[in-house]
Design a protein around this motif. Structure first.
Motif, PDB file in Angstrom:
ATOM      1  N   LEU A  20      28.416  25.614  51.014  1.00 16.94           N
ATOM      2  CA  LEU A  20      28.295  26.983  51.495  1.00 16.94           C
ATOM      3  C   LEU A  20      29.229  27.196  52.668  1.00 16.94           C
ATOM      4  CD1 LEU A  20      24.433  27.674  51.605  1.00 16.94           C
ATOM      5  CD2 LEU A  20      26.097  28.785  50.122  1.00 16.94           C
ATOM      6  N   THR A  21      29.683  28.421  52.821  1.00 17.19           N
ATOM      7  CA  THR A  21      30.379  28.819  54.032  1.00 17.19           C
ATOM      8  C   THR A  21      29.385  29.587  54.884  1.00 17.19           C
ATOM      9  OG1 THR A  21      32.496  28.975  52.885  1.00 17.19           O
ATOM     10  CG2 THR A  21      32.326  30.076  55.003  1.00 17.19           C
ATOM     11  N   CYS A  22      29.160  29.109  56.082  1.00 17.91           N
ATOM     12  CA  CYS A  22      28.177  29.730  56.972  1.00 17.91           C
ATOM     13  C   CYS A  22      28.833  30.115  58.298  1.00 17.91           C
ATOM     14  CB  CYS A  22      27.018  28.774  57.257  1.00 17.91           C
ATOM     15  SG  CYS A  22      26.112  28.210  55.797  1.00 17.91           S
ATOM     16  N   TYR A  23      28.234  31.067  58.957  1.00 21.19           N
ATOM     17  CA  TYR A  23      28.653  31.372  60.320  1.00 21.19           C
ATOM     18  C   TYR A  23      28.114  30.282  61.250  1.00 21.19           C
ATOM     19  CZ  TYR A  23      30.197  36.039  58.968  1.00 21.19           C
ATOM     20  OH  TYR A  23      30.858  37.084  58.387  1.00 21.19           O
ATOM     21  N   GLN A  24      28.926  29.918  62.236  1.00 18.99           N
ATOM     22  CA  GLN A  24      28.501  28.951  63.240  1.00 18.99           C
ATOM     23  C   GLN A  24      28.679  29.564  64.620  1.00 18.99           C
ATOM     24  OE1 GLN A  24      30.830  25.304  64.318  1.00 18.99           O
ATOM     25  NE2 GLN A  24      29.035  24.232  63.504  1.00 18.99           N
ATOM     26  N   CYS A  25      27.644  29.468  65.417  1.00 18.37           N
ATOM     27  CA  CYS A  25      27.666  30.033  66.763  1.00 18.37           C
ATOM     28  C   CYS A  25      26.653  29.245  67.589  1.00 18.37           C
ATOM     29  CB  CYS A  25      27.296  31.516  66.717  1.00 18.37           C
ATOM     30  SG  CYS A  25      27.283  32.351  68.309  1.00 18.37           S
ATOM     31  N   ILE A  26      27.146  28.353  68.459  1.00 20.53           N
ATOM     32  CA  ILE A  26      26.270  27.471  69.223  1.00 20.53           C
ATOM     33  C   ILE A  26      26.488  27.708  70.714  1.00 20.53           C
ATOM     34  CG2 ILE A  26      25.593  25.078  69.654  1.00 20.53           C
ATOM     35  CD1 ILE A  26      26.713  24.376  66.914  1.00 20.53           C
ATOM     36  N   PRO A  27      25.560  28.404  71.374  1.00 18.69           N
ATOM     37  CA  PRO A  27      25.711  28.645  72.815  1.00 18.69           C
ATOM     38  C   PRO A  27      25.678  27.336  73.594  1.00 18.69           C
ATOM     39  CG  PRO A  27      24.011  30.047  71.863  1.00 18.69           C
ATOM     40  CD  PRO A  27      24.343  29.007  70.840  1.00 18.69           C
ATOM     41  N   GLU A  28      26.477  27.239  74.633  1.00 19.00           N
ATOM     42  CA  GLU A  28      26.494  26.046  75.471  1.00 19.00           C
ATOM     43  C   GLU A  28      25.981  26.339  76.876  1.00 19.00           C
ATOM     44  OE1 GLU A  28      30.358  24.361  75.413  1.00 19.00           O
ATOM     45  OE2 GLU A  28      30.313  23.876  73.279  1.00 19.00           O
ATOM     46  N   THR A  29      26.550  27.324  77.526  1.00 19.84           N
ATOM     47  CA  THR A  29      26.169  27.611  78.914  1.00 19.84           C
ATOM     48  C   THR A  29      25.537  28.982  79.075  1.00 19.84           C
ATOM     49  OG1 THR A  29      28.386  28.446  79.391  1.00 19.84           O
ATOM     50  CG2 THR A  29      27.963  26.111  79.824  1.00 19.84           C
ATOM     51  N   SER A  30      25.404  29.737  77.996  1.00 19.75           N
ATOM     52  CA  SER A  30      24.826  31.074  78.088  1.00 19.75           C
ATOM     53  C   SER A  30      24.155  31.400  76.769  1.00 19.75           C
ATOM     54  CB  SER A  30      25.904  32.113  78.415  1.00 19.75           C
ATOM     55  OG  SER A  30      26.784  32.256  77.311  1.00 19.75           O
ATOM     56  N   THR A  31      23.628  32.616  76.654  1.00 15.08           N
ATOM     57  CA  THR A  31      22.959  33.037  75.426  1.00 15.08           C
ATOM     58  C   THR A  31      23.945  33.592  74.407  1.00 15.08           C
ATOM     59  OG1 THR A  31      22.520  35.217  76.401  1.00 15.08           O
ATOM     60  CG2 THR A  31      20.809  33.520  76.631  1.00 15.08           C
ATOM     61  N   ARG A  32      25.226  33.679  74.764  1.00 22.38           N
ATOM     62  CA  ARG A  32      26.233  34.207  73.857  1.00 22.38           C
ATOM     63  C   ARG A  32      27.238  33.125  73.490  1.00 22.38           C
ATOM     64  NH1 ARG A  32      25.960  39.655  73.486  1.00 22.38           N
ATOM     65  NH2 ARG A  32      24.745  40.757  75.072  1.00 22.38           N
ATOM     66  N   CYS A  33      27.867  33.275  72.317  1.00 21.00           N
ATOM     67  CA  CYS A  33      28.864  32.299  71.897  1.00 21.00           C
ATOM     68  C   CYS A  33      29.835  32.953  70.943  1.00 21.00           C
ATOM     69  CB  CYS A  33      28.181  31.093  71.244  1.00 21.00           C
ATOM     70  SG  CYS A  33      27.212  31.522  69.780  1.00 21.00           S
ATOM     71  N   ALA A  34      30.950  32.279  70.708  1.00 23.97           N
ATOM     72  CA  ALA A  34      31.960  32.774  69.776  1.00 23.97           C
ATOM     73  C   ALA A  34      31.590  32.365  68.359  1.00 23.97           C
ATOM     74  CB  ALA A  34      33.335  32.221  70.154  1.00 23.97           C
ATOM     75  N   GLU A  35      31.624  33.306  67.442  1.00 29.52           N
ATOM     76  CA  GLU A  35      31.229  33.065  66.064  1.00 29.52           C
ATOM     77  C   GLU A  35      32.420  32.596  65.235  1.00 29.52           C
ATOM     78  OE1 GLU A  35      29.729  36.248  63.124  1.00 29.52           O
ATOM     79  OE2 GLU A  35      27.927  35.548  64.182  1.00 29.52           O
ATOM     80  N   CYS A  97      25.738  34.305  54.715  1.00 25.24           N
ATOM     81  CA  CYS A  97      24.527  35.140  54.690  1.00 25.24           C
ATOM     82  C   CYS A  97      23.817  35.176  56.041  1.00 25.24           C
ATOM     83  CB  CYS A  97      23.564  34.651  53.608  1.00 25.24           C
ATOM     84  SG  CYS A  97      23.039  32.924  53.818  1.00 25.24           S
ATOM     85  N   ASN A  98      24.149  34.240  56.949  1.00 25.28           N
ATOM     86  CA  ASN A  98      23.453  34.210  58.246  1.00 25.28           C
ATOM     87  C   ASN A  98      24.191  35.059  59.278  1.00 25.28           C
ATOM     88  OD1 ASN A  98      25.620  32.371  58.309  1.00 25.28           O
ATOM     89  ND2 ASN A  98      24.627  31.084  59.860  1.00 25.28           N
ATOM     90  N   ASN A  99      24.386  36.333  58.905  1.00 24.65           N
ATOM     91  CA  ASN A  99      25.122  37.236  59.792  1.00 24.65           C
ATOM     92  C   ASN A  99      24.219  38.082  60.680  1.00 24.65           C
ATOM     93  OD1 ASN A  99      24.144  38.631  57.585  1.00 24.65           O
ATOM     94  ND2 ASN A  99      25.864  40.059  57.489  1.00 24.65           N
ATOM     95  N   ASN A 100      22.925  38.055  60.431  1.00 28.44           N
ATOM     96  CA  ASN A 100      22.006  38.792  61.297  1.00 28.44           C
ATOM     97  C   ASN A 100      20.615  38.178  61.175  1.00 28.44           C
ATOM     98  OD1 ASN A 100      20.857  39.853  58.872  1.00 28.44           O
ATOM     99  ND2 ASN A 100      22.369  41.493  58.880  1.00 28.44           N
TER     100      ASN A 100
END
Length: 210
Positions: A20-35, A97-100
Motif C-alpha cells: 500500500l501507499t500510505c501517508y506518513q506524518c510523524i510529529p517529533e517536537t510539536s503536534t504538526r509534521c510534514a506529510e 486512504c489515511n488522509n483524514n
C-alpha cells in the motif's frame, strides 16, 4: 533456473499487489509534521489521534500517520480525573486512504466507577466512560520520587503492547497495575506527588503510538 526466475517473478507480483501507499506524518517536537508518502509492504494505513485533557478542557491533539499493523488499529484511553488521554488509531486498506480522521463523539459514562486521587486523598470516585472497563493504579518513579495515581482505563492499555511500551518509557519508570471490577483499585492515602510527575505519565502514554 527457470523455476527460480518464475518464483522471483511471482513473489515480486505478490508484493506489489499487496503493498500500500500510505501517508506518513510523524510529529517529533510539536503536534504538526510534514506529510509524505511511504510504501507499506504489509498491514494497513493508519491515522492515530492522541488527545490530552486537563479535567474537561482539551489541551492538544497530536496526529500521526503511518503504516499500521492490524493489532495497532485500536482505541484506548486512560482517565485520572485531573488529566486524561484518549488514543484512536483508525486504519484502512486502500492507497492513500489515511488522509483524514473523523472527530470522536462525546464520551459516555458506562456505569463503572474507579477510585481517583485529589492531592493525597484517593477516596474520591471517578465515572468511567466508553470502553474503560478497568481500574488502574499507575506508579511513576523519577529522580528518586514516587507518585501513585488512580483512575479508569481500557483493557488494551492495561495489557499487551501498550502497557509494555509505557512501562519502558525512557523519561521515567512507570508501573501499571489494573483490575476489573467496580472500585477495585482500593482507596488509600498515597505518597505525596506533584503535577510534574503526572505530566511525565501523560507524556509516556501519549507517545505510545506506531
Amino acid at each position: 533456473m527457470a523455476q527460480s526466475v518464475l518464483f522471483i517473478l511471482i513473489c515480486t507480483l505478490f508484493y506489489k499487489a499487496n503493498s500500500l501507499t500510505c501517508y506518513q506524518c510523524i510529529p517529533e517536537t510539536s503536534t504538526r509534521c510534514a506529510e509524505t508518502k511511504v510504501e507499506c509492504p504489509f498491514g494497513q494505513c493508519g491515522t492515530m489521534k492522541i488527545t490530552s485533557y486537563a479535567g474537561n478542557n482539551k489541551l492538544n491533539d497530536m496526529i500521526t500517520k503511518n503504516c499500521s499493523l492490524t493489532r495497532q488499529c485500536v482505541a484506548a484511553s486512560v482517565n485520572f480525573g485531573i488529566t486524561s488521554v484518549v488514543m484512536n488509531n483508525q486504519c484502512c486498506n486502500t492507497n492513500l486512504c489515511n488522509n483524514n480522521q473523523s472527530e470522536p463523539g462525546t464520551r459516555i459514562p458506562n456505569g463503572i466507577q474507579c477510585y481517583t486521587c485529589t492531592g493525597e486523598d484517593c477516596s474520591s470516585t471517578l465515572p468511567c466512560a466508553d470502553d474503560e472497563d478497568h481500574c488502574i493504579k499507575a506508579t511513576v518513579n523519577t529522580d528518586g520520587q514516587k507518585m501513585i495515581m488512580r483512575g479508569c482505563a481500557t483493557r488494551n492499555l492495561c495489557e499487551g503492547d501498550l502497557s509494555t511500551q509505557i512501562g519502558q518509557s525512557s523519561i521515567s519508570s512507570v508501573d501499571l497495575t489494573c483490575c476489573e471490577g467496580h472500585l477495585c483499585n482500593s482507596a488509600q492515602t498515597v505518597t505525596p506527588g506533584c503535577l510534574f510527575q503526572l505530566g511525565l505519565l501523560v507524556y509516556a502514554i501519549a507517545h505510545t503510538s506506531f
